[in-house]
Design a protein around this motif. Structure first.
Motif, PDB file in Angstrom:
ATOM      1  N   PRO C 227       0.818  -1.223   0.000  1.00 12.90           N
ATOM      2  CA  PRO C 227       0.000   0.000   0.000  1.00 12.90           C
ATOM      3  C   PRO C 227       0.851   1.272   0.000  1.00 12.90           C
ATOM      4  O   PRO C 227       0.486   2.268  -0.627  1.00 12.90           O
ATOM      5  CB  PRO C 227      -0.800  -0.106   1.298  1.00 12.90           C
ATOM      6  N   ARG C 231       0.313   4.194  -2.679  1.00 15.46           N
ATOM      7  CA  ARG C 231      -0.027   5.561  -2.273  1.00 15.46           C
ATOM      8  C   ARG C 231       1.013   6.550  -2.800  1.00 15.46           C
ATOM      9  O   ARG C 231       0.668   7.638  -3.227  1.00 15.46           O
ATOM     10  CB  ARG C 231      -0.053   5.676  -0.738  1.00 15.46           C
ATOM     11  N   VAL C 236      -4.831   7.427  -4.634  1.00 15.22           N
ATOM     12  CA  VAL C 236      -5.561   6.204  -4.278  1.00 15.22           C
ATOM     13  C   VAL C 236      -6.782   6.586  -3.476  1.00 15.22           C
ATOM     14  O   VAL C 236      -6.864   7.681  -2.916  1.00 15.22           O
ATOM     15  CB  VAL C 236      -4.713   5.246  -3.410  1.00 15.22           C
ATOM     16  N   THR C 237      -7.764   5.676  -3.466  1.00 16.96           N
ATOM     17  CA  THR C 237      -8.887   5.860  -2.579  1.00 16.96           C
ATOM     18  C   THR C 237      -9.279   4.472  -2.086  1.00 16.96           C
ATOM     19  O   THR C 237      -8.772   3.465  -2.574  1.00 16.96           O
ATOM     20  CB  THR C 237     -10.051   6.582  -3.287  1.00 16.96           C
ATOM     21  N   GLU C 238     -10.147   4.451  -1.094  1.00 12.83           N
ATOM     22  CA  GLU C 238     -10.419   3.162  -0.459  1.00 12.83           C
ATOM     23  C   GLU C 238     -11.894   2.821  -0.628  1.00 12.83           C
ATOM     24  O   GLU C 238     -12.765   3.589  -0.208  1.00 12.83           O
ATOM     25  CB  GLU C 238     -10.073   3.301   1.030  1.00 12.83           C
ATOM     26  N   GLY C 241     -12.770  -2.030   1.465  1.00 12.31           N
ATOM     27  CA  GLY C 241     -11.601  -2.593   2.140  1.00 12.31           C
ATOM     28  C   GLY C 241     -10.392  -2.748   1.244  1.00 12.31           C
ATOM     29  O   GLY C 241      -9.435  -3.417   1.608  1.00 12.31           O
ATOM     30  N   SER C 242     -10.421  -2.155   0.043  1.00 13.14           N
ATOM     31  CA  SER C 242      -9.261  -2.244  -0.841  1.00 13.14           C
ATOM     32  C   SER C 242      -8.819  -0.865  -1.268  1.00 13.14           C
ATOM     33  O   SER C 242      -9.631   0.070  -1.336  1.00 13.14           O
ATOM     34  CB  SER C 242      -9.604  -3.039  -2.110  1.00 13.14           C
ATOM     35  N   LEU C 243      -7.503  -0.731  -1.583  1.00 13.07           N
ATOM     36  CA  LEU C 243      -6.989   0.505  -2.166  1.00 13.07           C
ATOM     37  C   LEU C 243      -7.143   0.415  -3.680  1.00 13.07           C
ATOM     38  O   LEU C 243      -6.740  -0.576  -4.282  1.00 13.07           O
ATOM     39  CB  LEU C 243      -5.513   0.675  -1.831  1.00 13.07           C
ATOM     40  N   HIS C 283     -16.939   6.006   5.551  1.00 16.45           N
ATOM     41  CA  HIS C 283     -15.768   6.878   5.421  1.00 16.45           C
ATOM     42  C   HIS C 283     -15.754   7.570   4.058  1.00 16.45           C
ATOM     43  O   HIS C 283     -16.528   7.231   3.161  1.00 16.45           O
ATOM     44  CB  HIS C 283     -14.481   6.094   5.669  1.00 16.45           C
ATOM     45  N   ALA C 285     -14.404   8.748   0.382  1.00 17.60           N
ATOM     46  CA  ALA C 285     -13.624   8.227  -0.750  1.00 17.60           C
ATOM     47  C   ALA C 285     -13.901   9.140  -1.931  1.00 17.60           C
ATOM     48  O   ALA C 285     -14.725  10.054  -1.837  1.00 17.60           O
ATOM     49  CB  ALA C 285     -14.028   6.800  -1.064  1.00 17.60           C
ATOM     50  N   SER C 315      -5.932  -3.566  -7.485  1.00 13.52           N
ATOM     51  CA  SER C 315      -6.306  -3.068  -6.165  1.00 13.52           C
ATOM     52  C   SER C 315      -5.561  -3.871  -5.121  1.00 13.52           C
ATOM     53  O   SER C 315      -5.142  -4.996  -5.377  1.00 13.52           O
ATOM     54  CB  SER C 315      -7.822  -3.166  -5.952  1.00 13.52           C
ATOM     55  N   LEU C 318      -6.530  -4.039   1.967  1.00  8.22           N
ATOM     56  CA  LEU C 318      -5.920  -3.488   3.172  1.00  8.22           C
ATOM     57  C   LEU C 318      -6.120  -4.472   4.312  1.00  8.22           C
ATOM     58  O   LEU C 318      -7.197  -4.981   4.523  1.00  8.22           O
ATOM     59  CB  LEU C 318      -6.580  -2.163   3.537  1.00  8.22           C
TER      60      LEU C 318
END
Lengths: 265, 274, 320
Positions: C227, C231, C236-238, C241-243, C283, C285, C315, C318
């Motif tokens: 990650p 980054r 990147v964005t989430e 549960g994945s980048l 959250h 994104a 992807s 995380l």
């Protein structure tokens, strides 16, 4: 109003304390024309005093310049334990009375001191002779070259030196081609200060020289001795010569002062 | 794991580079032979006949008179410099008038002029043949005058750069908040100058107590009256009493070091505030 | 290999700066050492140049063990971030310095220096002093100076770091073209991922004093090792549960397989691209779409949409 009063006080203070006394002595010296001045300074004693002064000051300046450059580079470019202490010791001579300098040297290098006795048995006389006067002059002028170079070396940084290394230059080549040109104005400034201090030193030299007329008498000792012997013209002439040297020094240092020249080419 | 172990054992001990060691050796030997060993010899000699002898050497009537005169006159001169040096620095930085640059250059004259010449020129203007009719020769006032001459640049040259860097916006801010010129000076400017003023004063004091050459001619070196400590040391050396000379020298060294250490403390204090 | 670094460790005092760093730089390549500041990349470059000595490990240059060689004998060209121009020498003498040290004949020096000055477009300024040059000109002079001695490798420490954005962009393209002409093995340090991707053919990512990943710009961007690298190399964005890269996300108005529901909080139009800020799973994104896509979807704050990575998107899961 207050502004003008302050200006008047400041100017008057400097005028009466510095300017008028110096002008008066120059005026007294040249009051009867140039001839007495030249005559007083070309007497055998005066010429000898000039010679002694130049010899002593010359050696002292050479020694302090070499030491000053080495020490300044050490203080700015190298890391070692005790660095701060070394820096403090460099400034120590500033806090010591010239007479104490003379006494200190006599206690180590005098005929009856262990070290001086040893040198004497090798035929080297230090006290009451040129080496002792050089030592005394070196002592009092010691910090001047170091302190003139250190800030400029710091400002210069070491990247240019590293660049020279990567281009194949040795330590010596880097010093001669990169470091020395970078500090040349500051070095000139330091040398001029050191020379002026060396030419003008009185107290320390008075102690270690034994004040032997026509032997170890420097120009400053000549001034004092002539004055005490009621030979005012000679004393004034030599004092004027020294004062003129001081004025030239002042103008030179003004010209060389590193802070004005740091980016100059 | 094994790699970590080798990494630690193989790492060379911190050692000075060859050039550093050589340069350091030269510098230390030079400094030792010329400055440190001789000064140590002075302190050593002053103590080698015991503390009683040291005390008696320092308190002989002429030595004690010379020491008190020196310290008293130096303190007075330091005080005069504190005021006059600051005033001159102020005029040099804030005032504009023809001749200001000349004045600025002349301030350094005492640094360049040999001390014996300084004494002689003062004697010419303020001696028996004074065109002003002021005769300070062989008086304590003459000693003070000589010390004033040689110490003039110290306070000026320490205060001047600080004053140059002082932000005039700060003063304008104070004025905009209703402070008068005097209040602005006392509450805004002075606090910023004090560390430099004091360190210049300490330097001037240190220089004054060790002064020799400039006082020789104008003071007449009269014991109990105008003889300063350095001249007293000189006459004791001439009289072959090096132990007595060393004792007074040690006192001068200690007083100078105390002044310089307090100067260092002052500078740290100034830097912390700066 | 032009440069082989093996198991190099280096500490300053008690602070470790490089930890077991090994690195191969192919002859003729243009390699970027990329990483955040304090990651050890400049130190590594200085170790290669001999300006720092490693505590342990070895450095070989063109097959020769150079670990104990002084910088003077390594024949590397080094370009400093702040140029390290010799202030007291003209542009010509700066470039000639290494050749003068090597005592080449005057005529040869003159010819070589003028060639190089033409290469870096400074031939008209040969008699100027560095203080009379702009930052970009000084940097080009420093490059010519390093190239003059025909180094085996050229090392550049944040070469464009001290320049303003416009000059930086120009010099980047120019460096790439210069390398295509001169072909000298080149390693440069940068903390700017765009610069590394645009100029280099190999990127070495350094962080915390270790090599995290090495590969071509495409590999490093598309297959980040972790990650952190992902980054560091781009936005990147989430989601779920994945980048994911924000441009690798598909927006659907209704539920789709493998999609996560999200609520639009703001739509920002930045010229050609549109940035859709969303709340997903509690959250923040964001998704990058084209203006055309945004217009087609007609998004506005409060709309509920469904997001999923586009097919083939890279992807990274995380760890939770």
């Amino acid at each position: 109003m207050a502004k003008h009063a302050l200006r008047l006080v400041a100017v008057a203070y400097v005028l009466f304390l510095l300017v008028l006394p110096v002008i008066l002595i120059i005026w007294r010296t040249f009051g009867d024309g140039l001839a007495p001045f030249v005559e007083a300074l070309t007497s055998p004693s005066a010429l000898h005093a000039f010679k002694v002064t130049l010899t002593v000051a010359g050696w002292a300046v050479v020694a302090n310049t070499v030491f000053g450059v080495v020490t300044a580079i050490l203080l700015v470019r190298h890391q070692f334990p005790g660095k701060q202490l070394l820096g403090a010791f460099i400034d120590l001579p500033m806090a010591v009375s010239p007479v104490v300098v003379g006494l200190a040297l006599i206690l180590v290098y005098g005929r009856f001191a262990p070290f001086g006795g040893l040198l004497e048995s090798w035929g080297i006389q230090v006290i009451f002779s040129t080496p002792g006067m050089v030592l005394a002059t070196v002592f009092v002028a010691l910090p001047l070259v170091v302190r003139a170079i250190v800030p400029v070396l710091e400002e210069l940084g070491d990247e240019q030196e590293q660049a020279a290394h990567t281009l194949g230059a040795s330590r010596l080549q880097t010093f001669v081609r990169i470091t020395l040109p970078g500090i040349r104005w500051a070095l000139g400034y330091g040398i001029v200060l050191c020379l002026a201090r060396s030419l003008g030193e009185y107290g320390a030299v008075a102690v270690v020289s034994g004040r032997l007329v026509d032997q170890t008498q420097t120009l400053t000792l000549f001034v004092e001795e002539r004055f005490q012997n009621f030979d005012q013209p000679a004393a004034f002439a030599a004092a004027t010569a020294l004062a003129l040297i001081a004025v030239v020094t002042l103008l030179l240092t003004k010209l060389l002062r590193p802070k004005d020249r740091i980016d100059g080419n | 794991m094994t790699r970590e172990v080798t990494a630690i054992t193989v790492r060379p001990a911190r050692r000075l580079a060859g050039g550093t060691a050589a340069g350091l050796g030269v510098a230390v030997i030079y400094l030792s032979l010329i400055v440190l060993i001789p000064l140590a010899a002075v302190v050593w000699r002053s103590a080698d006949q015991g503390p009683g002898y040291f005390w008696r050497s320092v308190t002989t009537p002429d030595a004690w008179a010379a020491l008190t005169l020196t310290i008293g006159a130096s303190a007075l001169v330091a005080l005069i410099n504190l005021v006059m040096g600051t005033a001159i620095a102020w005029v040099l930085v804030r005032d504009r008038f023809p001749g200001r640059r000349v004045l600025d250059t002349i301030i350094d004259l005492p640094f360049a002029l040999p001390t014996i010449v300084a004494g002689l020129v003062l004697l010419a203007l303020y001696g028996p043949q004074s065109p002003l009719g002021i005769n300070l020769a062989y008086s304590r006032a003459g000693v003070v005058l000589a010390l004033m001459f040689v110490t003039l640049p110290f306070v000026v040259r320490t205060v001047q750069p600080v004053l140059l860097e002082l932000d005039t916006e700060m003063e304008q801010a104070a004025a905009s908040l209703g402070a008068g010129p005097f209040q602005t000076f006392r509450r805004v400017i002075l606090p910023n100058l004090v560390p430099a003023m004091l360190s210049g004063t300490a330097l001037a004091f240190t220089r004054a107590i060790s002064e020799f050459g400039s006082t020789v001619l104008i003071s007449g070196n009269l014991p109990f009256k105008t003889q300063v400590a350095a001249v007293n040391i000189f006459s004791q050396i001439e009289g072959d009493n090096t132990t007595g000379a060393a004792a007074i020298s040690t006192v001068l060294l200690v007083v100078a070091l105390v002044a310089l250490v307090s100067l260092d403390v002052l500078q740290r204090w100034g830097r912390r505030r700066g | 290999m032009a440069i082989e670094v093996r198991d190099v460790n280096k500490s300053f005092g008690t602070t470790p700066v490089l930890h077991d760093v090994s690195l191969d730089v192919a002859a003729g390549s243009l390699t970027a050492l990329l990483g955040p500041s304090g990651g050890g990349k400049s130190t590594l470059l200085r170790v290669i140049a001999g300006l720092e000595r490693p505590d342990t490990g070895t450095v070989r240059i063109s097959g020769v063990d150079a670990t104990r060689l002084s910088p003077q004998r390594r024949n590397v060209g080094f370009v400093f971030q702040h140029y390290a121009a010799f202030k007291h020498l003209t542009v010509f003498r700066n470039v000639a310095f290494g050749l003068e040290i090597r005592k080449r004949p005057k005529a040869e020096i003159r010819k070589r220096v003028m060639e190089l000055l033409e290469l870096v477009h400074l031939e008209k300024l040969a008699d100027r002093y560095p203080s009379q040059l702009s930052g970009g000109q000084r940097q080009r002079m420093a490059l010519a100076r390093a190239l003059a001695v025909e180094p085996q490798v050229l090392l550049l420490d944040e070469p464009f770091g001290a320049l303003d954005a416009q000059v930086r962009k120009e010099l980047r393209t120019w460096l790439r073209r210069l390398h295509d002409e001169v072909h000298v093995t080149t390693v440069f340090v940068t903390h700017d991922q765009e610069e590394a991707i645009e100029v280099a053919d190999t990127i070495v990512v350094l962080a915390g004093g270790e090599v995290v990943q090495a590969g071509s710009p495409g590999e490093v961007y598309d297959n980040p090792a972790n990650p952190f690298v992902m980054r560091f190399l781009g936005p990147v964005t989430e989601i779920g549960g994945s980048l994911v890269r924000p441009h690798d996300i598909e927006i659907s108005p209704g539920p789709v397989e493998g999609g996560s529901p999200a609520v639009v909080s703001r739509v920002v139009r930045l010229g050609f691209e549109v940035r859709v800020e969303v709340k997903v799973g509690g959250h923040d994104a964001w998704v990058q779409v084209t203006r055309e896509q945004a217009d087609r979807l007609g998004l506005g704050p409060g709309d509920t949409i469904h997001l999923r990575p586009v097919p083939g998107a890279r992807s990274l899961a995380l760890a939770l």
